[in-house]
Design a protein around this motif. Sequence first.
Motif, PDB file in Angstrom:
ATOM      1  N   ARG A 134       8.437  -2.875 -11.397  1.00  0.00           N
ATOM      2  CA  ARG A 134       9.598  -3.183 -10.554  1.00  0.00           C
ATOM      3  C   ARG A 134       9.221  -3.016  -9.084  1.00  0.00           C
ATOM      4  N   PRO A 135       9.663  -3.937  -8.220  1.00  0.00           N
ATOM      5  CA  PRO A 135       9.302  -3.844  -6.802  1.00  0.00           C
ATOM      6  C   PRO A 135       9.771  -2.521  -6.191  1.00  0.00           C
ATOM      7  N   GLY A 136       8.872  -1.876  -5.460  1.00  0.00           N
ATOM      8  CA  GLY A 136       9.224  -0.673  -4.709  1.00  0.00           C
ATOM      9  C   GLY A 136       9.516   0.542  -5.548  1.00  0.00           C
ATOM     10  N   ASP A 137       9.081   0.593  -6.798  1.00  0.00           N
ATOM     11  CA  ASP A 137       9.375   1.719  -7.694  1.00  0.00           C
ATOM     12  C   ASP A 137       8.063   2.417  -8.050  1.00  0.00           C
ATOM     13  N   PRO A 138       7.698   3.508  -7.340  1.00  0.00           N
ATOM     14  CA  PRO A 138       6.415   4.171  -7.626  1.00  0.00           C
ATOM     15  C   PRO A 138       6.367   4.808  -9.006  1.00  0.00           C
ATOM     16  N   VAL A 139       7.506   5.255  -9.533  1.00  0.00           N
ATOM     17  CA  VAL A 139       7.516   5.838 -10.880  1.00  0.00           C
ATOM     18  C   VAL A 139       7.184   4.765 -11.910  1.00  0.00           C
ATOM     19  N   GLY A 156      -7.533  -4.346  12.346  1.00  0.00           N
ATOM     20  CA  GLY A 156      -7.704  -3.120  11.579  1.00  0.00           C
ATOM     21  C   GLY A 156      -6.725  -2.012  11.893  1.00  0.00           C
ATOM     22  N   ALA A 157      -5.641  -2.295  12.647  1.00  0.00           N
ATOM     23  CA  ALA A 157      -4.729  -1.230  13.063  1.00  0.00           C
ATOM     24  C   ALA A 157      -4.001  -0.600  11.882  1.00  0.00           C
ATOM     25  N   ARG A 158      -3.459  -1.435  10.996  1.00  0.00           N
ATOM     26  CA  ARG A 158      -2.709  -0.877   9.856  1.00  0.00           C
ATOM     27  C   ARG A 158      -3.634  -0.163   8.880  1.00  0.00           C
ATOM     28  N   LEU A 159      -4.812  -0.741   8.665  1.00  0.00           N
ATOM     29  CA  LEU A 159      -5.766  -0.097   7.765  1.00  0.00           C
ATOM     30  C   LEU A 159      -6.175   1.271   8.298  1.00  0.00           C
ATOM     31  N   LEU A 160      -6.394   1.368   9.604  1.00  0.00           N
ATOM     32  CA  LEU A 160      -6.753   2.655  10.205  1.00  0.00           C
ATOM     33  C   LEU A 160      -5.619   3.656  10.050  1.00  0.00           C
ATOM     34  N   GLN A 161      -4.378   3.200  10.215  1.00  0.00           N
ATOM     35  CA  GLN A 161      -3.226   4.080  10.064  1.00  0.00           C
ATOM     36  C   GLN A 161      -3.157   4.650   8.648  1.00  0.00           C
ATOM     37  N   TRP A 162      -3.363   3.796   7.645  1.00  0.00           N
ATOM     38  CA  TRP A 162      -3.311   4.274   6.269  1.00  0.00           C
ATOM     39  C   TRP A 162      -4.498   5.182   5.940  1.00  0.00           C
ATOM     40  N   ALA A 163      -5.667   4.860   6.496  1.00  0.00           N
ATOM     41  CA  ALA A 163      -6.834   5.704   6.263  1.00  0.00           C
ATOM     42  C   ALA A 163      -6.596   7.103   6.819  1.00  0.00           C
ATOM     43  N   ARG A 164      -5.975   7.202   7.964  1.00  0.00           N
ATOM     44  CA  ARG A 164      -5.662   8.509   8.540  1.00  0.00           C
ATOM     45  C   ARG A 164      -4.643   9.250   7.674  1.00  0.00           C
ATOM     46  N   GLU A 196      -6.719  12.678  -0.685  1.00  0.00           N
ATOM     47  CA  GLU A 196      -8.088  12.727  -0.171  1.00  0.00           C
ATOM     48  C   GLU A 196      -9.093  12.758  -1.329  1.00  0.00           C
ATOM     49  N   GLY A 197     -10.029  11.838  -1.282  1.00  0.00           N
ATOM     50  CA  GLY A 197     -11.027  11.728  -2.339  1.00  0.00           C
ATOM     51  C   GLY A 197     -10.597  10.860  -3.507  1.00  0.00           C
ATOM     52  N   ARG A 198      -9.305  10.536  -3.586  1.00  0.00           N
ATOM     53  CA  ARG A 198      -8.795   9.726  -4.687  1.00  0.00           C
ATOM     54  C   ARG A 198      -8.491   8.299  -4.247  1.00  0.00           C
ATOM     55  N   VAL A 199      -8.500   8.064  -2.941  1.00  0.00           N
ATOM     56  CA  VAL A 199      -8.265   6.729  -2.391  1.00  0.00           C
ATOM     57  C   VAL A 199      -9.420   6.408  -1.447  1.00  0.00           C
ATOM     58  N   ARG A 200     -10.079   5.292  -1.700  1.00  0.00           N
ATOM     59  CA  ARG A 200     -11.243   4.911  -0.903  1.00  0.00           C
ATOM     60  C   ARG A 200     -11.057   3.509  -0.343  1.00  0.00           C
ATOM     61  N   LEU A 202       0.808  -1.210   0.000  1.00  0.00           N
ATOM     62  CA  LEU A 202       0.000   0.000   0.000  1.00  0.00           C
ATOM     63  C   LEU A 202       0.843   1.263   0.000  1.00  0.00           C
ATOM     64  N   ASP A 203       1.949   1.263   0.720  1.00  0.00           N
ATOM     65  CA  ASP A 203       2.785   2.466   0.780  1.00  0.00           C
ATOM     66  C   ASP A 203       3.258   2.881  -0.611  1.00  0.00           C
ATOM     67  N   GLY A 204       3.695   1.910  -1.412  1.00  0.00           N
ATOM     68  CA  GLY A 204       4.144   2.218  -2.765  1.00  0.00           C
ATOM     69  C   GLY A 204       3.015   2.702  -3.643  1.00  0.00           C
ATOM     70  N   ALA A 205       1.820   2.127  -3.451  1.00  0.00           N
ATOM     71  CA  ALA A 205       0.680   2.560  -4.243  1.00  0.00           C
ATOM     72  C   ALA A 205       0.309   3.998  -3.916  1.00  0.00           C
ATOM     73  N   LEU A 206       0.281   4.349  -2.648  1.00  0.00           N
ATOM     74  CA  LEU A 206      -0.065   5.716  -2.261  1.00  0.00           C
ATOM     75  C   LEU A 206       0.957   6.711  -2.797  1.00  0.00           C
ATOM     76  N   GLU A 207       2.228   6.319  -2.810  1.00  0.00           N
ATOM     77  CA  GLU A 207       3.251   7.210  -3.352  1.00  0.00           C
ATOM     78  C   GLU A 207       3.033   7.426  -4.846  1.00  0.00           C
ATOM     79  N   ALA A 208       2.639   6.386  -5.569  1.00  0.00           N
ATOM     80  CA  ALA A 208       2.364   6.536  -7.000  1.00  0.00           C
ATOM     81  C   ALA A 208       1.195   7.496  -7.218  1.00  0.00           C
ATOM     82  N   TRP A 209       0.169   7.393  -6.389  1.00  0.00           N
ATOM     83  CA  TRP A 209      -0.982   8.295  -6.540  1.00  0.00           C
ATOM     84  C   TRP A 209      -0.611   9.739  -6.193  1.00  0.00           C
ATOM     85  N   ARG A 210       0.344   9.910  -5.292  1.00  0.00           N
ATOM     86  CA  ARG A 210       0.824  11.276  -4.995  1.00  0.00           C
ATOM     87  C   ARG A 210       1.573  11.852  -6.188  1.00  0.00           C
TER      88      ARG A 210
END
Length: 281
Positions: free
Chosen positions: A239-244, A150-158, A167-171, A125-133
């Motif tokens: 490629r693993p870990g490459d948001p570009v 649900g701890a990790r999911l809550l952390q990412w939602a925050r 915000e508004g682009r990830v649901r 998820l971290d790599g995906a969010l970076e790509a969307w940024r």
Amino acid sequence: HRPPLAGLLFRRNLRRASVDRPVLLCRDPRVAAAAATNPRFASVVHEWHVRPDPADRHHAGALAALWHVTVAEGLRQDLLDCGVPAERILLLPNACGLDPAAAERRSRGSGEGVIALGLHRRGGLDGALEAWRLAPDLPVLRLGGRDQGGARLLQWARSVAGDPSLEGRVRFFGPAWAADREALLDEAGVWLALYPDDEDTRTRLCPLQIADALGSGLPVVATDLPSIRAMSDAPHFVRPGDPVDLVRALREAIASPRQHTPQPSWQDRAARLIERVEAAL
């Protein structure tokens, strides 16, 4: 059912089974260890989804099962290293559990956005969010599933809620199965399946999600790992870990024509397993 109720019901139903000299297929080393020396069973088949550890008493007992099923070459090698004869190991990849008719219709559809199911469980998820940024033009990313508690999911939602670029682009939505899952896929344009690059995912990954993605009728974007390429060359690999590179792969998948290549079903997988076990009895 979830554990521990699942285990209780399994053992209760097993005691009630009236088949003479049955063959037991299980995925829990504790069950295999308890049944491996039980004369009631004609054969015990254990399917490994974790690395066998001979130092673990349950794993050591499960290694005595007559047949061993693995979904990846790395797990097969682990069993060989534990002394299991090669002729008692069946390499049988996971199969697709989605409705083939729905997948065929979906391949001719026009759903939009990117969907990822269970992505947060494997650190993608971290790599995906970076790509969307990085790419404001990417469509909405919908993330399904929930880690235990649900701890990790809550952390990412925050994290998403506090980032104007996301915000508004990830649901987020919770687990979805059966008809609800098929309906979610009908609305999607691309299936995203990311995994970290480590020893287990490279050779011991159990890519059930990949099997479903390939049989969904949607274009697939997946991490470029040997374990995934062993199943298919159809995904748009990143490629693993490459948001570009992920942005590149997503844009290619969004622009690509849909096509549906039928995948082996669980019924196909079961038939092959039964054929192999019956031939040995």
